[in-house]
Design a protein around this motif. Structure first.
Motif, short mmCIF file in Angstrom:
data_model
loop_
_atom_site.label_atom_id
_atom_site.label_comp_id
_atom_site.label_asym_id
_atom_site.label_seq_id
_atom_site.Cartn_x
_atom_site.Cartn_y
_atom_site.Cartn_z
N ARG A 143 -56.40 43.56 -3.32
CA ARG A 143 -56.11 44.07 -4.66
C ARG A 143 -55.87 42.94 -5.65
N LEU A 144 -55.34 41.81 -5.16
CA LEU A 144 -55.13 40.65 -6.01
C LEU A 144 -56.40 39.81 -6.18
N GLY A 145 -57.48 40.21 -5.48
CA GLY A 145 -58.73 39.47 -5.59
C GLY A 145 -58.82 38.28 -4.69
N VAL A 146 -57.98 38.23 -3.64
CA VAL A 146 -57.96 37.08 -2.73
C VAL A 146 -58.86 37.37 -1.54
N ALA A 147 -59.88 36.55 -1.35
CA ALA A 147 -60.78 36.71 -0.22
C ALA A 147 -60.20 36.03 1.01
N SER A 148 -60.70 36.42 2.19
CA SER A 148 -60.22 35.83 3.43
C SER A 148 -60.44 34.33 3.43
N GLY A 149 -59.41 33.58 3.82
CA GLY A 149 -59.49 32.14 3.86
C GLY A 149 -59.28 31.46 2.53
N LYS A 150 -58.86 32.21 1.50
CA LYS A 150 -58.75 31.65 0.16
C LYS A 150 -57.34 31.75 -0.40
N ALA A 151 -56.33 31.63 0.45
CA ALA A 151 -54.96 31.76 -0.03
C ALA A 151 -54.07 30.69 0.57
N VAL A 152 -53.08 30.28 -0.19
CA VAL A 152 -52.05 29.38 0.29
C VAL A 152 -50.78 29.67 -0.51
N VAL A 153 -49.63 29.53 0.14
CA VAL A 153 -48.35 29.73 -0.53
C VAL A 153 -47.73 28.36 -0.79
N VAL A 154 -47.29 28.14 -2.04
CA VAL A 154 -46.66 26.87 -2.40
C VAL A 154 -45.24 27.15 -2.91
N ASP A 155 -44.38 26.15 -2.77
CA ASP A 155 -43.04 26.24 -3.31
C ASP A 155 -43.03 25.65 -4.72
N SER A 156 -42.31 26.30 -5.61
CA SER A 156 -42.27 25.87 -7.00
C SER A 156 -40.85 25.50 -7.39
N ARG A 157 -40.70 24.38 -8.08
CA ARG A 157 -39.38 23.95 -8.54
C ARG A 157 -39.44 23.62 -10.02
N GLY A 158 -38.47 24.12 -10.79
CA GLY A 158 -38.41 23.84 -12.22
C GLY A 158 -38.33 25.12 -13.03
N VAL A 159 -38.08 24.97 -14.32
CA VAL A 159 -37.81 26.12 -15.18
C VAL A 159 -38.87 26.29 -16.27
N SER A 160 -39.95 25.50 -16.24
CA SER A 160 -40.89 25.53 -17.36
C SER A 160 -41.60 26.86 -17.51
N ASN A 161 -41.69 27.65 -16.44
CA ASN A 161 -42.40 28.93 -16.52
C ASN A 161 -41.48 30.13 -16.35
N ARG A 236 -55.71 30.10 -8.80
CA ARG A 236 -54.95 31.00 -9.67
C ARG A 236 -53.69 31.49 -8.95
N CYS A 237 -52.57 31.47 -9.65
CA CYS A 237 -51.31 31.98 -9.09
C CYS A 237 -51.29 33.50 -9.28
N VAL A 238 -51.16 34.24 -8.19
CA VAL A 238 -51.33 35.69 -8.26
C VAL A 238 -50.08 36.47 -7.86
N TRP A 239 -49.07 35.78 -7.31
CA TRP A 239 -47.85 36.49 -6.88
C TRP A 239 -46.72 35.49 -6.80
N GLU A 240 -45.52 35.94 -7.15
CA GLU A 240 -44.34 35.08 -7.08
C GLU A 240 -43.20 35.83 -6.41
N GLY A 241 -42.45 35.12 -5.59
CA GLY A 241 -41.29 35.71 -4.94
C GLY A 241 -40.15 34.73 -4.91
N ALA A 242 -38.92 35.22 -5.04
CA ALA A 242 -37.75 34.33 -5.07
C ALA A 242 -36.53 35.08 -4.53
N GLU A 243 -35.53 34.30 -4.12
CA GLU A 243 -34.27 34.90 -3.69
C GLU A 243 -33.54 35.48 -4.90
N LEU A 244 -32.86 36.57 -4.68
CA LEU A 244 -32.07 37.18 -5.76
C LEU A 244 -30.71 36.51 -5.86
#
Length: 244
Positions: A143-161, A236-244
Motif C-alpha cells: 500500500r505504501l508502494g514498497v516493492a520486495s527488496g526495496k525497503a530499509v529502516v533507519v534511525d533519525s535524530r534531530g528536530v528539523s522535521n 522516499r521516507c514512507v513511514w515513521e514510528g517513535a516511542e510515546l
C-alpha cells in the motif's frame, strides 16, 4: 577460477534498472565507481569482501554461496535452510543481514541500517551494534508502494522535521523510489552527510531541501545542478514510528 565479473554476470543476467549500481553501493558501503569496476573490469577487481557478498546474496535472495560470489570458492550453491518446526511462526532467515525478506506469507522483516540519519544538522551517527529488524505486513508495504527488496529502516535524530518526523524515531525508507522528487521526505547523502528533508526539483537550478520545522535554521538549502554529482538519493521516507 572464474572472474568476479563473470560470477556477477551469472547471478545478474538481465540488464538492471537505472540506479542499480548506486543501490548496490549504498548496500555495501562503497562508491558507485567501485561497483562499476566490480561489474565491468575483471582485471582491476578479482574479489569482493565476504561481508559484501553476504549482503548481495541476502538482499537479492541469490541462491549461490557468499564464498563463491566473493572469491570463486566451491561449493557454488548455498545449502538450503532448515525448515521451521511445524506450528511455529519464526522467521525462516532470522539474523541474516538483508534489507527485506519474507517471513511467512503475510509478513516481511525489514533490516534496520547501522547508520542514523540526522534529522537536523547533518552529523553522521554510527551504531556500534546491529539492531533487530522490524516486521511489517506485506500488504501494508504494498500500500505504501514498497516493492520486495526495496525497503530499509533507519534511525533519525534531530528536530528539523518535527512534528512529522520526531527526534529519535525510526523511519521506513522506500529505496526503490529515488527519482520523483515532489516535496515529500527523502533520505539522501551529500558529501558524506546523511540527511532527511523534503526534496523537490527546481527547474534549471537544482534540488531544494526543506526542513519541516518552521523554527529550524536554515529552513532550506538549494543543491545546485553543479553539485548534484555529490548527492545520492537513498529513498522516499514512507513511514515513521517513535516511542510515546
Amino acid at each position: 577460477m572464474t572472474t568476479l565479473q563473470s560470477r556477477l554476470a551469472e547471478v545478474f543476467p538481465e540488464p538492471q534498472e537505472r540506479g542499480f549500481k548506486t543501490q548496490v553501493a549504498n548496500l555495501c558501503g562503497v562508491t558507485p565507481a567501485s561497483v562499476s569496476n566490480w561489474f565491468g573490469n575483471a582485471e582491476k577487481v578479482q574479489t569482493i569482501s565476504r561481508e559484501n557478498a553476504e549482503r548481495l546474496c541476502g538482499h537479492y535472495m541469490l541462491k549461490v554461496s557468499p564464498a563463491w560470489l566473493a572469491e570463486g570458492r566451491e561449493p557454488k550453491f548455498a545449502p538450503e535452510p532448515p525448515h521451521p518446526v511445524e506450528g511455529k511462526r519464526s522467521p525462516r532467515d532470522s539474523g541474516a543481514p538483508t534489507v527485506i525478506r519474507a517471513l511467512e506469507e503475510d509478513f516481511v522483516a525489514v533490516r534496520r541500517a547501522d547508520v542514523r540519519f540526522a534529522n537536523g544538522v547533518g552529523q553522521v551517527y554510527y551504531e556500534a551494534d546491529d539492531k533487530p529488524p522490524l516486521v511489517f505486513r506485506m500488504d501494508f508495504l504494498r500500500r505504501l508502494g514498497v516493492a520486495s527488496g526495496k525497503a530499509v529502516v533507519v534511525d533519525s535524530r534531530g528536530v528539523s522535521n518535527e512534528p512529522k518526523i520526531r527526534d529519535r524515531s525510526v523511519v521506513l525508507v522506500n529505496s526503490g523510489d529515488t527519482e520523483n522528487l515532489d516535496g515529500d521526505f527523502f533520505a539522501f547523502r551529500f558529501d558524506g552527510e546523511l540527511l532527511i528533508k523534503r526534496l523537490e526539483v527546481v527547474a534549471g537550478a537544482g534540488i531544494l531541501a526543506t526542513a519541516e520545522n518552521s523554527d529550524f535554521k536554515p529552513k532550506s538549502r538549494l543543491y545546485r545542478n553543479e553539485d548534484l554529482a555529490n548527492l545520492e538519493i537513498i529513498g522516499r521516507c514512507v513511514w515513521e514510528g517513535a516511542e510515546l
